[in-house]
Motif scaffolding. Sequence first.
Motif, PDB file in Angstrom:
ATOM      1  N   SER A 193      28.009  17.022  15.198  1.00  0.00           N
ATOM      2  CA  SER A 193      28.976  16.861  14.000  1.00  0.00           C
ATOM      3  C   SER A 193      30.006  18.175  13.977  1.00  0.00           C
ATOM      4  O   SER A 193      30.495  17.880  13.882  1.00  0.00           O
ATOM      5  N   VAL A 194      28.736  19.043  14.762  1.00  0.00           N
ATOM      6  CA  VAL A 194      29.822  20.714  15.399  1.00  0.00           C
ATOM      7  C   VAL A 194      30.747  20.762  16.749  1.00  0.00           C
ATOM      8  O   VAL A 194      30.902  21.145  17.315  1.00  0.00           O
ATOM      9  N   TRP A 195      30.833  18.840  17.513  1.00  0.00           N
ATOM     10  CA  TRP A 195      30.905  18.907  18.848  1.00  0.00           C
ATOM     11  C   TRP A 195      32.766  19.427  18.472  1.00  0.00           C
ATOM     12  O   TRP A 195      32.968  20.063  20.132  1.00  0.00           O
ATOM     13  N   PRO A 196      33.262  19.074  17.645  1.00  0.00           N
ATOM     14  CA  PRO A 196      34.589  18.906  17.463  1.00  0.00           C
ATOM     15  C   PRO A 196      34.898  20.445  17.655  1.00  0.00           C
ATOM     16  O   PRO A 196      36.001  20.720  18.342  1.00  0.00           O
ATOM     17  N   ALA A 197      34.585  21.333  16.650  1.00  0.00           N
ATOM     18  CA  ALA A 197      34.192  23.155  16.858  1.00  0.00           C
ATOM     19  C   ALA A 197      33.609  23.110  17.931  1.00  0.00           C
ATOM     20  O   ALA A 197      34.448  23.943  18.707  1.00  0.00           O
ATOM     21  N   ALA A 198      33.096  23.127  18.823  1.00  0.00           N
ATOM     22  CA  ALA A 198      33.086  23.824  20.063  1.00  0.00           C
ATOM     23  C   ALA A 198      33.472  23.271  21.087  1.00  0.00           C
ATOM     24  O   ALA A 198      33.822  24.201  21.716  1.00  0.00           O
ATOM     25  N   GLU A 199      33.887  22.309  21.498  1.00  0.00           N
ATOM     26  CA  GLU A 199      35.833  21.962  22.059  1.00  0.00           C
ATOM     27  C   GLU A 199      36.311  22.907  21.945  1.00  0.00           C
ATOM     28  O   GLU A 199      36.905  23.191  23.005  1.00  0.00           O
ATOM     29  N   LEU A 200      36.294  23.537  21.056  1.00  0.00           N
ATOM     30  CA  LEU A 200      37.912  24.714  20.250  1.00  0.00           C
ATOM     31  C   LEU A 200      36.918  25.881  21.404  1.00  0.00           C
ATOM     32  O   LEU A 200      38.126  26.171  22.137  1.00  0.00           O
ATOM     33  N   SER A 201      36.093  25.786  21.073  1.00  0.00           N
ATOM     34  CA  SER A 201      35.823  26.930  22.345  1.00  0.00           C
ATOM     35  C   SER A 201      35.165  26.992  23.442  1.00  0.00           C
ATOM     36  O   SER A 201      35.687  27.807  24.421  1.00  0.00           O
ATOM     37  N   VAL A 202      35.231  25.634  24.049  1.00  0.00           N
ATOM     38  CA  VAL A 202      35.323  25.679  24.914  1.00  0.00           C
ATOM     39  C   VAL A 202      36.802  25.831  25.669  1.00  0.00           C
ATOM     40  O   VAL A 202      36.725  25.929  27.071  1.00  0.00           O
ATOM     41  N   ARG A 203      37.787  25.338  25.670  1.00  0.00           N
ATOM     42  CA  ARG A 203      38.975  25.541  25.348  1.00  0.00           C
ATOM     43  C   ARG A 203      39.106  27.192  25.966  1.00  0.00           C
ATOM     44  O   ARG A 203      39.986  27.257  26.313  1.00  0.00           O
ATOM     45  N   ALA A 204      38.188  27.810  24.328  1.00  0.00           N
ATOM     46  CA  ALA A 204      39.095  29.114  24.513  1.00  0.00           C
ATOM     47  C   ALA A 204      38.317  29.797  25.727  1.00  0.00           C
ATOM     48  O   ALA A 204      39.021  30.509  26.366  1.00  0.00           O
ATOM     49  N   GLN A 205      37.344  28.915  26.345  1.00  0.00           N
ATOM     50  CA  GLN A 205      36.435  29.575  27.019  1.00  0.00           C
ATOM     51  C   GLN A 205      36.712  29.579  29.054  1.00  0.00           C
ATOM     52  O   GLN A 205      37.091  30.757  29.520  1.00  0.00           O
ATOM     53  N   LEU A 206      37.386  28.854  28.633  1.00  0.00           N
ATOM     54  CA  LEU A 206      37.922  27.562  29.658  1.00  0.00           C
ATOM     55  C   LEU A 206      39.100  28.890  30.215  1.00  0.00           C
ATOM     56  O   LEU A 206      39.622  28.750  31.556  1.00  0.00           O
ATOM     57  N   ASP A 207      40.432  28.964  29.473  1.00  0.00           N
ATOM     58  CA  ASP A 207      41.920  29.832  29.108  1.00  0.00           C
ATOM     59  C   ASP A 207      40.555  30.973  29.895  1.00  0.00           C
ATOM     60  O   ASP A 207      41.452  31.641  30.583  1.00  0.00           O
ATOM     61  N   TYR A 208      39.906  31.539  29.575  1.00  0.00           N
ATOM     62  CA  TYR A 208      39.200  32.502  29.523  1.00  0.00           C
ATOM     63  C   TYR A 208      38.929  32.986  31.110  1.00  0.00           C
ATOM     64  O   TYR A 208      39.128  33.508  31.533  1.00  0.00           O
ATOM     65  N   LEU A 209      38.330  31.862  31.421  1.00  0.00           N
ATOM     66  CA  LEU A 209      38.185  31.942  33.162  1.00  0.00           C
ATOM     67  C   LEU A 209      38.901  31.584  33.572  1.00  0.00           C
ATOM     68  O   LEU A 209      39.009  32.241  34.920  1.00  0.00           O
ATOM     69  N   ARG A 210      39.965  30.487  33.280  1.00  0.00           N
ATOM     70  CA  ARG A 210      41.331  30.953  34.461  1.00  0.00           C
ATOM     71  C   ARG A 210      41.791  31.968  34.086  1.00  0.00           C
ATOM     72  O   ARG A 210      42.469  32.241  35.629  1.00  0.00           O
ATOM     73  N   GLU A 211      42.070  32.789  33.331  1.00  0.00           N
ATOM     74  CA  GLU A 211      43.032  34.097  33.733  1.00  0.00           C
ATOM     75  C   GLU A 211      41.644  35.168  34.579  1.00  0.00           C
ATOM     76  O   GLU A 211      42.687  36.187  34.977  1.00  0.00           O
ATOM     77  N   HIS A 212      40.488  34.938  33.981  1.00  0.00           N
ATOM     78  CA  HIS A 212      39.441  35.595  34.962  1.00  0.00           C
ATOM     79  C   HIS A 212      39.515  36.105  36.426  1.00  0.00           C
ATOM     80  O   HIS A 212      38.740  36.933  36.384  1.00  0.00           O
ATOM     81  N   GLU A 213      38.984  34.814  36.338  1.00  0.00           N
ATOM     82  CA  GLU A 213      38.040  34.244  37.664  1.00  0.00           C
ATOM     83  C   GLU A 213      39.429  33.478  38.574  1.00  0.00           C
ATOM     84  O   GLU A 213      38.985  32.685  38.985  1.00  0.00           O
ATOM     85  N   GLN A 214      40.086  34.172  38.506  1.00  0.00           N
ATOM     86  CA  GLN A 214      41.218  33.078  39.556  1.00  0.00           C
ATOM     87  C   GLN A 214      40.925  33.501  41.184  1.00  0.00           C
ATOM     88  O   GLN A 214      40.235  34.439  41.583  1.00  0.00           O
ATOM     89  N   PRO A 215      40.816  32.434  42.086  1.00  0.00           N
ATOM     90  CA  PRO A 215      40.281  32.769  43.108  1.00  0.00           C
ATOM     91  C   PRO A 215      41.134  33.574  43.740  1.00  0.00           C
ATOM     92  O   PRO A 215      42.509  33.740  43.719  1.00  0.00           O
ATOM     93  N   THR A 216      40.810  34.909  45.191  1.00  0.00           N
ATOM     94  CA  THR A 216      41.792  35.627  45.360  1.00  0.00           C
ATOM     95  C   THR A 216      42.113  35.126  46.804  1.00  0.00           C
ATOM     96  O   THR A 216      41.830  33.737  47.508  1.00  0.00           O
TER      97      THR A 216
END
Length: 268
Positions: free
Chosen positions: A245-268
């Motif tokens: 029942s809370v997976w839709p909200a969890a998906e919002l958090s996951v999208r925020a986490q994916l954005d964070y990882l893309r911004e802070h862990e770009q391959p060198t």
Amino acid sequence: MQGAEVDPTWRGGAVSERAECVLCPNPSPMTLDGTNTWVLGEPGGDEAVVVDPGPLDEGHLAAVLARVQATGRRVALTLLTHGHDDHAESADRWHELTGAPVRAFGRGHDDVRPGEHIEVGGLELVAVATPGHTSDSYSFVLPAETTLLTGDTVLGRGTTVVAWPDGVLEQYLESLARIERLTGAGDVTRLLPGHGPVVADAAATVAFYLRHRVERLDQVRAAVESGAATAREVVETVYADVARSVWPAAELSVRAQLDYLREHEQPT
């Protein structure tokens, strides 16, 4: 994250000589026991501050107004911790009922400022910007009781959602660190959340929230490395133990986490 079961022992009521909770009857997987509407007032004073009048529920608004009047006070100010409907939908109607100004950050209200000292009827509050759950999230220190009203930034039970795209994980982590500094300085020892019971040990709870976010980032990173290609696929792996029942909200958090990882862990 939000989604913990309702706790029948939490019914609101007075929690100190300055703070009382009127619990809104809107329990759900996302609101826990319901929205906590906080009524604040200095002992012996005749003015009250109401924090988060809640959804547009006439019965709840009448109950809040009755509690204020029972203390011999009038509502002099309303504060919003953020603009989600379960906290702020009734703001305009509450203003009609009380005549009190409504203050928040943005969304057409008189803007609260970071670090602002707010004094009403002898009661002092200090505004603390805590974006992350939403971009407009604010918390309020009650210095006389070393207490922080946290809205949805920290809950009374479980953890909260980073409500992407408005919510941003980097901001949320900075907000948690800001609260941690307040606890470390002794300015905050207890939390009055927007949902769930009073948090007696603010420092331990904020430390848990910070650890939890690091652990979730590790789990999301591992899920992506294992082949999860979408936010939904990450949810199915990382939040498998959480009610669907809370997976839709969890998906919002996951999208925020994916954005964070893309911004802070770009391959060198």
